[in-house]
Design a protein around this motif. Structure first.
Motif, short mmCIF file in Angstrom:
data_model
loop_
_atom_site.label_atom_id
_atom_site.label_comp_id
_atom_site.label_asym_id
_atom_site.label_seq_id
_atom_site.Cartn_x
_atom_site.Cartn_y
_atom_site.Cartn_z
N THR A 1 -8.89 36.63 18.57
CA THR A 1 -10.06 36.30 19.39
C THR A 1 -9.63 35.84 20.79
O THR A 1 -10.47 35.70 21.66
N ILE A 2 -8.38 35.59 21.00
CA ILE A 2 -7.74 35.17 22.25
C ILE A 2 -8.08 33.73 22.62
O ILE A 2 -7.19 32.95 22.90
N ILE A 3 -9.37 33.36 22.62
CA ILE A 3 -9.76 31.99 22.99
C ILE A 3 -10.74 31.46 21.95
O ILE A 3 -11.71 32.12 21.61
N LYS A 4 -10.48 30.26 21.48
CA LYS A 4 -11.42 29.56 20.61
C LYS A 4 -11.75 28.23 21.26
O LYS A 4 -10.87 27.53 21.76
N GLU A 5 -13.03 27.89 21.25
CA GLU A 5 -13.49 26.63 21.83
C GLU A 5 -13.93 25.70 20.71
O GLU A 5 -14.63 26.12 19.78
N TYR A 6 -13.52 24.44 20.82
CA TYR A 6 -13.87 23.43 19.82
C TYR A 6 -14.42 22.20 20.53
O TYR A 6 -13.93 21.84 21.61
N GLU A 7 -15.38 21.55 19.92
CA GLU A 7 -15.86 20.27 20.42
C GLU A 7 -15.04 19.17 19.78
O GLU A 7 -14.87 19.15 18.57
N GLY A 8 -14.52 18.28 20.58
CA GLY A 8 -13.79 17.13 20.07
C GLY A 8 -14.57 15.87 20.39
O GLY A 8 -15.39 15.86 21.30
N GLU A 9 -14.32 14.82 19.62
CA GLU A 9 -14.99 13.54 19.90
C GLU A 9 -14.57 12.99 21.25
O GLU A 9 -15.37 12.34 21.92
N LYS A 10 -13.32 13.25 21.65
CA LYS A 10 -12.81 12.74 22.92
C LYS A 10 -12.97 13.75 24.04
O LYS A 10 -13.42 13.40 25.13
N LEU A 11 -12.57 14.99 23.80
CA LEU A 11 -12.62 16.05 24.81
C LEU A 11 -12.79 17.40 24.12
O LEU A 11 -12.33 17.58 22.99
N PRO A 12 -13.40 18.37 24.81
CA PRO A 12 -13.40 19.74 24.27
C PRO A 12 -11.97 20.26 24.21
O PRO A 12 -11.10 19.85 25.00
N PHE A 13 -11.72 21.16 23.28
CA PHE A 13 -10.39 21.72 23.06
C PHE A 13 -10.49 23.24 23.16
O PHE A 13 -11.27 23.87 22.44
N TYR A 14 -9.73 23.82 24.08
CA TYR A 14 -9.72 25.26 24.29
C TYR A 14 -8.36 25.80 23.85
O TYR A 14 -7.35 25.50 24.48
N HIS A 15 -8.36 26.56 22.78
CA HIS A 15 -7.12 27.06 22.17
C HIS A 15 -6.99 28.55 22.47
O HIS A 15 -7.85 29.34 22.08
N MET A 16 -5.92 28.93 23.15
CA MET A 16 -5.73 30.31 23.58
C MET A 16 -4.42 30.86 23.02
O MET A 16 -3.44 30.14 22.91
N ASP A 17 -4.45 32.14 22.71
CA ASP A 17 -3.24 32.85 22.28
C ASP A 17 -3.23 34.16 23.05
O ASP A 17 -4.05 35.04 22.80
N VAL A 18 -2.31 34.28 23.99
CA VAL A 18 -2.29 35.46 24.86
C VAL A 18 -1.20 36.46 24.47
O VAL A 18 -0.88 37.36 25.25
N TYR A 19 -0.69 36.33 23.25
CA TYR A 19 0.39 37.19 22.78
C TYR A 19 0.05 38.67 22.85
O TYR A 19 0.89 39.50 23.17
N ARG A 20 -1.18 39.03 22.54
CA ARG A 20 -1.56 40.43 22.40
C ARG A 20 -2.25 41.02 23.63
O ARG A 20 -2.83 42.09 23.54
#
Length: 161
Positions: free
Chosen positions: A68-87
Motif C-alpha cells: 500500500t506504500i503508505i498507511k496512516e494511523y491515529e495515535g493518542e499523542k500524534l498521527p503516525f504515517y508509515h511508509m515503505d518505498v521498497y517497491r
C-alpha cells in the motif's frame, strides 16, 4: 545536501532493546518528525516502526505497508504515517506528495528510505539496522540537522547501549 550533525551506534540484543530505542525516539517526537529506516532484510525495520507507533498511542495493528506504500494511523499523542518505498521508483515516490506527510502534523517513518533520499527533508533521523544474529542488531543512527542532533547527543550521554 543535508548537513551531518551527529552519529551514534547502539546494539540491540532483543526485541525489548529495540522497543526501548523506539520509546526513546517516541518521547521526543513532535509534529513533522521524520525517521528514515534502512537496513538488512529482516533486520527489524517494521518491528521498530510497530514499537514507535505503540509509544505514540497507536492502538491499531501496524504492519508493513509494502504493497500500500503508505498507511496512516491515529495515535493518542500524534498521527503516525508509515511508509515503505521498497517497491517504487524515485519518480513514483515524487508523485506521492510526501512533503504533506513530512511537514504535516504527525510522525513519518520511511522504510527503505535510501531509495528516496533526495526527497527527504533537510532534517531527519536515519537509522540503519544491521542484522548481527538471531536477535542481535546494530543500529547506526545518523542525525541530519536539529533537533535530531540533540537527540543523538542525549542518547550518547544517557549511556543507552
Amino acid at each position: 545536501m543535508n548537513l551531518l550533525s551527529a552519529k551514534h551506534a547502539v546494539r540491540s540484543m532483543s526485541e525489548q532493546d529495540t522497543e526501548q530505542i523506539a520509546a526513546f525516539v517516541a518521547k521526543r517526537c513532535v509534529p513533522g518528525t521524520v525517521i528514515a529506516l534502512d537496513g538488512d532484510l529482516g533486520a527489524g525495520k517494521t518491528r521498530f516502526s510497530q514499537a514507535l507507533a505503540k509509544e505514540l498511542g497507536v492502538t491499531d495493528v501496524v504492519n508493513s505497508p509494502t504493497f500500500t506504500i503508505i498507511k496512516e494511523y491515529e495515535g493518542e499523542k500524534l498521527p503516525f504515517y508509515h511508509m515503505d518505498v521498497y517497491r517504487i521508483s524515485m519518480n513514483e515516490a515524487d508523485d506521492l506528495g510526501l512533503d504533506e506527510y513530512f511537514f504535516g502534523d504527525g510522525v513519518s517513518v520511511v522504510e527503505w528510505s535510501s531509495i528516496i533520499t533526495p526527497l527527504l527533508p533537510d532534517q531527519y533521523l536515519h537509522l540503519f539496522l544491521q542484522y548481527e544474529g538471531e536477535t542481535e542488531r546494530v543500529i547506526r543512527i545518523t542525525a541530519y540537522g536539529e533537533p535530531y542532533a540533540a537527540w543523538v547527543n542525549e542518547w550518547k550521554r544517557s549511556g543507552m547501549a
